[in-house]
Design a protein around this motif. Structure first.
Motif, PDB file in Angstrom:
ATOM      1  N   HIS A 131       9.455  14.379   5.036  1.00  0.00           N
ATOM      2  CA  HIS A 131       9.137  14.686   6.431  1.00  0.00           C
ATOM      3  C   HIS A 131      10.002  15.797   7.008  1.00  0.00           C
ATOM      4  CE1 HIS A 131      12.211  11.509   6.372  1.00  0.00           C
ATOM      5  NE2 HIS A 131      12.719  12.136   7.404  1.00  0.00           N
ATOM      6  N   ALA A 132      11.142  16.131   6.359  1.00  0.00           N
ATOM      7  CA  ALA A 132      12.030  17.164   6.898  1.00  0.00           C
ATOM      8  C   ALA A 132      12.744  17.885   5.758  1.00  0.00           C
ATOM      9  CB  ALA A 132      13.051  16.553   7.861  1.00  0.00           C
ATOM     10  N   PHE A 133      12.816  19.215   5.867  1.00  0.00           N
ATOM     11  CA  PHE A 133      13.474  20.040   4.861  1.00  0.00           C
ATOM     12  C   PHE A 133      14.439  21.009   5.529  1.00  0.00           C
ATOM     13  CE2 PHE A 133       9.454  18.816   2.962  1.00  0.00           C
ATOM     14  CZ  PHE A 133       9.840  18.399   1.697  1.00  0.00           C
ATOM     15  N   MET A 134      15.572  21.216   4.881  1.00  0.00           N
ATOM     16  CA  MET A 134      16.525  22.220   5.331  1.00  0.00           C
ATOM     17  C   MET A 134      16.576  23.325   4.276  1.00  0.00           C
ATOM     18  SD  MET A 134      20.539  21.828   6.333  1.00  0.00           S
ATOM     19  CE  MET A 134      20.072  20.764   7.696  1.00  0.00           C
ATOM     20  N   PHE A 135      16.148  24.523   4.660  1.00  0.00           N
ATOM     21  CA  PHE A 135      16.245  25.665   3.763  1.00  0.00           C
ATOM     22  C   PHE A 135      17.624  26.297   3.920  1.00  0.00           C
ATOM     23  CE2 PHE A 135      11.387  26.570   3.920  1.00  0.00           C
ATOM     24  CZ  PHE A 135      11.173  25.553   3.011  1.00  0.00           C
TER      25      PHE A 135
ATOM     26  N   THR B 224      22.590  27.328  13.555  1.00  0.00           N
ATOM     27  CA  THR B 224      23.946  26.797  13.448  1.00  0.00           C
ATOM     28  C   THR B 224      24.051  25.604  14.393  1.00  0.00           C
ATOM     29  OG1 THR B 224      24.868  28.128  15.251  1.00  0.00           O
ATOM     30  CG2 THR B 224      24.856  29.128  13.040  1.00  0.00           C
ATOM     31  N   ARG B 225      25.154  24.911  14.320  1.00  0.00           N
ATOM     32  CA  ARG B 225      25.351  23.760  15.203  1.00  0.00           C
ATOM     33  C   ARG B 225      25.497  24.199  16.659  1.00  0.00           C
ATOM     34  NH1 ARG B 225      28.936  20.260  13.034  1.00  0.00           N
ATOM     35  NH2 ARG B 225      28.701  21.129  10.960  1.00  0.00           N
TER      36      ARG B 225
ATOM     37  N   ARG C 169      24.141  24.333   4.663  1.00  0.00           N
ATOM     38  CA  ARG C 169      24.062  23.005   5.278  1.00  0.00           C
ATOM     39  C   ARG C 169      25.322  22.682   6.078  1.00  0.00           C
ATOM     40  NH1 ARG C 169      22.616  18.857   1.649  1.00  0.00           N
ATOM     41  NH2 ARG C 169      24.128  17.413   2.486  1.00  0.00           N
ATOM     42  N   GLU C 170      26.455  23.326   5.711  1.00  0.00           N
ATOM     43  CA  GLU C 170      27.696  23.094   6.444  1.00  0.00           C
ATOM     44  C   GLU C 170      27.624  23.641   7.871  1.00  0.00           C
ATOM     45  OE1 GLU C 170      30.054  21.250   5.204  1.00  0.00           O
ATOM     46  OE2 GLU C 170      28.954  21.057   3.331  1.00  0.00           O
ATOM     47  N   ASP C 171      26.669  24.546   8.128  1.00  0.00           N
ATOM     48  CA  ASP C 171      26.509  25.123   9.462  1.00  0.00           C
ATOM     49  C   ASP C 171      25.811  24.170  10.422  1.00  0.00           C
ATOM     50  OD1 ASP C 171      27.636  27.472   8.533  1.00  0.00           O
ATOM     51  OD2 ASP C 171      25.705  28.385   8.047  1.00  0.00           O
ATOM     52  N   MET C 172      25.197  23.121   9.892  1.00  0.00           N
ATOM     53  CA  MET C 172      24.370  22.241  10.706  1.00  0.00           C
ATOM     54  C   MET C 172      25.076  20.929  11.005  1.00  0.00           C
ATOM     55  SD  MET C 172      21.554  23.716  11.462  1.00  0.00           S
ATOM     56  CE  MET C 172      20.539  22.318  11.910  1.00  0.00           C
ATOM     57  N   ILE C 173      24.669  20.292  12.101  1.00  0.00           N
ATOM     58  CA  ILE C 173      25.259  19.008  12.451  1.00  0.00           C
ATOM     59  C   ILE C 173      24.803  17.942  11.455  1.00  0.00           C
ATOM     60  CG2 ILE C 173      25.497  19.550  14.899  1.00  0.00           C
ATOM     61  CD1 ILE C 173      22.999  17.957  15.450  1.00  0.00           C
TER      62      ILE C 173
ATOM     63  N   ILE D 223      21.328  16.058  11.358  1.00  0.00           N
ATOM     64  CA  ILE D 223      20.172  16.762  10.801  1.00  0.00           C
ATOM     65  C   ILE D 223      20.282  16.842   9.280  1.00  0.00           C
ATOM     66  CG2 ILE D 223      18.960  18.974  10.690  1.00  0.00           C
ATOM     67  CD1 ILE D 223      18.449  17.445  13.257  1.00  0.00           C
ATOM     68  N   VAL D 224      21.486  17.168   8.783  1.00  0.00           N
ATOM     69  CA  VAL D 224      21.704  17.286   7.337  1.00  0.00           C
ATOM     70  C   VAL D 224      21.307  15.992   6.622  1.00  0.00           C
ATOM     71  CG1 VAL D 224      23.439  17.583   5.531  1.00  0.00           C
ATOM     72  CG2 VAL D 224      23.522  19.015   7.576  1.00  0.00           C
ATOM     73  N   SER D 225      21.678  14.857   7.198  1.00  0.00           N
ATOM     74  CA  SER D 225      21.436  13.571   6.535  1.00  0.00           C
ATOM     75  C   SER D 225      19.969  13.162   6.553  1.00  0.00           C
ATOM     76  CB  SER D 225      22.271  12.477   7.207  1.00  0.00           C
ATOM     77  OG  SER D 225      21.889  12.305   8.564  1.00  0.00           O
ATOM     78  N   ARG D 226      19.168  13.811   7.378  1.00  0.00           N
ATOM     79  CA  ARG D 226      17.755  13.433   7.502  1.00  0.00           C
ATOM     80  C   ARG D 226      16.800  14.442   6.872  1.00  0.00           C
ATOM     81  NH1 ARG D 226      20.750  11.236  11.280  1.00  0.00           N
ATOM     82  NH2 ARG D 226      20.193   9.215  12.195  1.00  0.00           N
ATOM     83  N   ALA D 227      17.346  15.522   6.320  1.00  0.00           N
ATOM     84  CA  ALA D 227      16.496  16.563   5.741  1.00  0.00           C
ATOM     85  C   ALA D 227      16.849  16.797   4.276  1.00  0.00           C
ATOM     86  CB  ALA D 227      16.650  17.866   6.533  1.00  0.00           C
ATOM     87  N   GLN D 228      15.867  17.100   3.475  1.00  0.00           N
ATOM     88  CA  GLN D 228      16.091  17.430   2.069  1.00  0.00           C
ATOM     89  C   GLN D 228      16.408  18.915   1.957  1.00  0.00           C
ATOM     90  OE1 GLN D 228      12.970  16.195  -0.578  1.00  0.00           O
ATOM     91  NE2 GLN D 228      14.062  16.860  -2.405  1.00  0.00           N
TER      92      GLN D 228
END
Length: 300
Positions: free
Chosen positions: A30-34, A146-147, A178-182, A185-190
């Protein structure tokens, strides 16, 4: 599904999504982090996936993107599809006050999006979170999240929607790292790495010593090469993903040089698949040491 140019540029990402979107599989998160430095490439990949999800014709054809002229694909190409929504400080501004400075994604945007997604839709909705810039000279261009751009307040307003979305909703977050994001969000996105045209690779020479002993002749050599990869990553402050991308580039070079040798090509392609499987394991948080040990033991 994807056009050949995109497959060449994004071998791992397109392979991953073709598997997830195949009719026999159809298991899309349901969620992806590029991640990666080329945010435009990330944005275009998200749009390509949106076209496959909403195509009215044959989205699984090999040349789908180059030939489809259905209404949905045309709307997505024109950036006018009602179900493909870009969220940035300058996009999807419903609810924001007219004089509000547009420097971050606001809680008003998050609330309006949450409300919009609660209404049923005949389309597969694709929500793309990004930073962006707009001016007369360059037009609209995506920038990395970014965060500071997507901070905790609007993110928290969307957490339940992201965790348990209604049917046919997929979120994409475009960022350098991924370190740029809170963390919420990181824990909920692949996480999916997206390469730039320059491949986002560190200096290829950092594996010069490694390639002198590659491929391994026996199990002992395999473990020695695995240890070299670990040491190289530490010495050059790079990630395991970077080294695997270098290995993929090396294999592609070998494939081109041995194009007329069918037996050699089959062997190289098998090794490419093993490296891609190693990438999958890293994305699923298997330790680099275990991944490299297994890869070097199986590669020939």
């Amino acid at each position: 599904m994807f056009n050949q140019k995109l497959k060449t540029e994004q071998l791992f990402a397109t392979r991953f999504f073709e598997s997830a979107l195949s009719p026999e599989n159809r298991k899309l998160n349901h969620a992806f982090m590029f991640t990666g430095s080329d945010i435009k490439a990330q944005y275009n990949l998200a749009l390509s996936i949106a076209k496959i999800l909403n195509c009215q014709k044959q989205p699984h054809d090999n040349n789908h993107e180059e030939t489809c002229t259905c209404v949905n694909c045309s709307w997505i190409d024109q950036k006018t599809h009602p179900a493909v929504i870009t969220i940035s400080p300058i996009d999807y501004l419903y609810g924001n006050k007219g004089e509000e400075e547009k420097t971050k994604i606001t809680i008003a945007q998050a609330r309006y999006l949450k409300q919009a997604l609660s209404i049923a839709s005949p389309y597969h909705r694709v929500i793309i979170f990004t930073n962006a810039v707009e001016n007369e000279k360059t037009g609209w261009a995506p920038l990395p999240l970014t965060r500071k751009i997507l901070h905790s307040e609007p993110a928290n307003a969307l957490l339940k929607t992201i965790e348990e979305p209604s049917a046919n909703i997929t979120f994409f977050f475009l960022t350098k790292d991924r370190e740029d994001m809170i963390e919420t969000i990181v824990s909920r996105a692949q996480t999916i790495p997206v390469l730039s045209k320059s491949r986002d690779l560190p200096d290829l020479n950092i594996l010069e010593d490694f390639f002198r002993d590659f491929p391994p002749e026996n199990y002992k050599n395999a473990l020695e090469l695995s240890e070299k990869l670990i040491e190289t990553a530490k010495e050059n402050s790079c990630k395991g993903e970077d080294l695997l991308n270098i290995l993929l580039e090396y294999m592609r070079l070998l494939l081109r040089r041995n194009a007329e040798n069918k037996i050699a090509c089959i062997k190289i392609i098998e090794n490419i698949k093993k490296i891609q499987d190693a990438q999958d394991k890293l994305l699923n948080y298997v330790s680099p040491q275990a991944v490299f040990d297994s890869l070097m033991s199986g590669i020939r």
